[in-house]
Design an enzyme around this catalytic site. Structure first.
Site, mmCIF file in Angstrom:
data_model
loop_
_atom_site.group_PDB
_atom_site.id
_atom_site.type_symbol
_atom_site.label_atom_id
_atom_site.label_comp_id
_atom_site.label_asym_id
_atom_site.label_seq_id
_atom_site.Cartn_x
_atom_site.Cartn_y
_atom_site.Cartn_z
ATOM 1 N N GLU A 56 -8.605 -10.145 17.529
ATOM 2 C CA GLU A 56 -8.634 -8.948 17.254
ATOM 3 C C GLU A 56 -9.469 -8.774 15.698
ATOM 4 O O GLU A 56 -9.109 -9.692 14.899
ATOM 5 C CB GLU A 56 -6.809 -8.513 16.815
ATOM 6 C CG GLU A 56 -6.904 -7.381 16.361
ATOM 7 C CD GLU A 56 -5.275 -6.919 15.939
ATOM 8 O OE1 GLU A 56 -4.460 -7.271 16.566
ATOM 9 O OE2 GLU A 56 -4.926 -6.190 14.917
ATOM 10 N N GLU A 106 -7.777 -0.744 7.643
ATOM 11 C CA GLU A 106 -6.479 -0.683 7.814
ATOM 12 C C GLU A 106 -5.612 -0.730 6.433
ATOM 13 O O GLU A 106 -6.261 -1.210 5.762
ATOM 14 C CB GLU A 106 -5.774 -2.007 8.701
ATOM 15 C CG GLU A 106 -4.565 -1.753 9.151
ATOM 16 C CD GLU A 106 -3.940 -3.194 9.954
ATOM 17 O OE1 GLU A 106 -4.702 -3.899 9.801
ATOM 18 O OE2 GLU A 106 -3.058 -3.016 10.681
HETATM 19 C C1 LIG Z 1 -4.914 -0.717 1.577
HETATM 20 C C2 LIG Z 1 -4.326 -1.910 1.732
HETATM 21 O O1 LIG Z 1 -4.080 -2.068 2.857
HETATM 22 N N1 LIG Z 1 -3.817 -2.342 0.632
HETATM 23 C C3 LIG Z 1 -2.998 -3.708 0.884
HETATM 24 C C4 LIG Z 1 -3.779 -4.627 1.250
HETATM 25 O O2 LIG Z 1 -2.736 -5.794 1.597
HETATM 26 C C5 LIG Z 1 -2.127 -6.156 0.598
HETATM 27 C C6 LIG Z 1 -1.389 -7.402 1.140
HETATM 28 O O3 LIG Z 1 -1.047 -7.209 2.547
HETATM 29 C C7 LIG Z 1 -1.103 -5.240 -0.099
HETATM 30 O O4 LIG Z 1 -0.425 -5.639 -0.785
HETATM 31 C C8 LIG Z 1 -2.121 -4.106 -0.224
HETATM 32 O O5 LIG Z 1 -1.235 -3.005 -0.720
#
Ligand SMILES: CC(=O)N[C@H]1CO[C@H](CO)[C@@H](O)[C@@H]1O
Ligand SMILES: *[C@@H]1O[C@H](CO)[C@@H](O)[C@H](O)[C@H]1NC(C)=O
Ligand SMILES: *[C@@H]1O[C@H](CO)[C@@H](O)[C@H](O)[C@H]1NC(C)=O
Length: 340
Positions: A138, A143
């Protein structure tokens, strides 16, 4: 007949300088109504346990949860109806999947708007057509959840797939272990440093362009440009497509500066063992495994995620994908010999 025709074209076109030993040619585009014809509407329960009721195409069109014109495709959450707490599924929304599957591929996505707001968990991703998940892999391209402002790209794979810690990319590593059975299926993620890449700010600045290059030679690379960035490559703004001179035209070369996310293959992870042909997916779920669990830590407060999603339809007015176009390029060999 067809093979002779395409062979002739291939010899007419000059190969481009590429990191791959093969060239990529225009394969197909999706714009507006083409999504209605060449993608399917998923109606099963959300495997990530979201508070969502994925509806079929006819229902989606009837309630304008899916809308297509010549140049636009929109898919959205229901933003009019309160959901009863006793409703077995949840808020109406849309999840679609491409009929075609692609192996080595370059994708250029021109996206005007993405779902935003508390309770939302939108994703643009690809998944093995053969499966069963996580076999065949995947790739999450876009996301995030709730009020996040930076996108996360990640891979989820079968066992024995890890990424090097240091890679030539601008994003930050959140995990190097891609095995979906580890770390509660966190995957090997890369968080983008660019706050315009996701959510409300992405939308306020008119969206932008995501590009994916997925090849056995160059690994998986993902780029993002805001629509108004001065350094958007010309071929990203004007992707080559079918034209009067023939059925195919040479694809852009994926040399667009440093990617936001890079996933490399080799000793830590065999590309051939973990990735096969993928269908593309756009979805929008609510709460569930990620957005529900991270509700309070990604900008949202008050009631529980599920209560919020049930009781506040007006909060989902901006929970929609608006796609301008998607262009797909595949290697010459596949294009010339795969279909003849
Ligand atoms: C946009 C987004 O997904 N931000 C997240 C990215 O992933 C980290 C860890 O999973 C999160 O802490 C962020 O908020
Ligand atoms: C359906 O959605 C489209 C896209 O957002 C919008 O332009 C159109 O006005 C909507 N139609 C109705 C009847 O609400
Ligand atoms: C994964 O790696 C372990 C340890 O090296 C090995 O025992 C196992 O067979 C591998 N699994 C696959 C599917 O290759």
């Amino acid at each position: 007949m067809r093979a002779g025709y395409t062979f002739c074209l291939a010899t007419l076109l000059t190969p481009v300088i590429s990191t791959d030993p093969v060239d990529y040619f225009f394969k197909t585009s999706f714009m507006g109504r083409e999504f209605l014809q060449r993608w399917t509407w998923y109606i099963d329960d959300d495997p990530t346990h979201g508070r969502v009721n994925y509806v079929d195409q006819a229902t989606a069109l009837q309630h304008n949860l899916s809308y297509a014109s010549d140049y636009k495709f929109v898919m959205r959450a229901d933003s009019e109806n309160v959901v009863s707490p006793s409703d077995p599924r949840g808020r109406k929304s849309v999840r679609i999947q491409s009929v075609e599957a692609y192996s080595d591929v370059i994708i250029i996505l021109d996206l005007q708007h993405m779902p935003e707001g508390c309770g939302t968990w939108p994703a643009f991703w690809s998944v093995s057509a053969a499966g069963p998940w996580p076999k065949g892999g995947e790739i999450d391209i876009i996301e995030g959840v709730n009020l996040d402002d930076e996108n996360l790209s990640s891979l989820h794979t079968s066992e024995n797939c890890t990424m090097p810690e240091v890679r030539a990319m601008s994003g930050d590593v959140t995990s190097t272990d891609c095995d979906a059975h580890h770390n509660k299926n966190q995957g090997c993620g890369v968080q983008f440093g660019n706050p315009l890449s996701y959510g409300a700010l992405f939308n306020r600045y008119d969206g932008g362009y995501y590009a994916l290059a997925r090849t056995r030679y160059g690994g998986v690379r993902i780029w993002f440009w805001n629509r108004w960035d001065s350094d958007v490559p010309w071929e990203i703004r004007h992707p080559p497509t079918r034209d009067l001179f023939g059925p195919t035209k040479l694809a852009p070369t994926p040399l667009w500066g440093q990617p936001q996310a890079v996933f490399e293959f080799g000793e830590g992870c065999s590309y051939a063992d973990h990735f096969d042909a993928h269908n593309l997916v756009f979805d929008l779920t609510f709460c569930g495994d990620w957005a529900g669990g991270a509700y309070a830590t990604s900008g949202c407060s008050g009631t529980s995620c599920i209560d919020f999603v049930n009781g506040n339809p007006e909060a989902f007015k901006n929970a929609y994908w608006e796609i301008n176009a998607m262009h797909i390029y595949a290697p010459v060999a596949e294009d010339l010999f795969g279909e003849s």
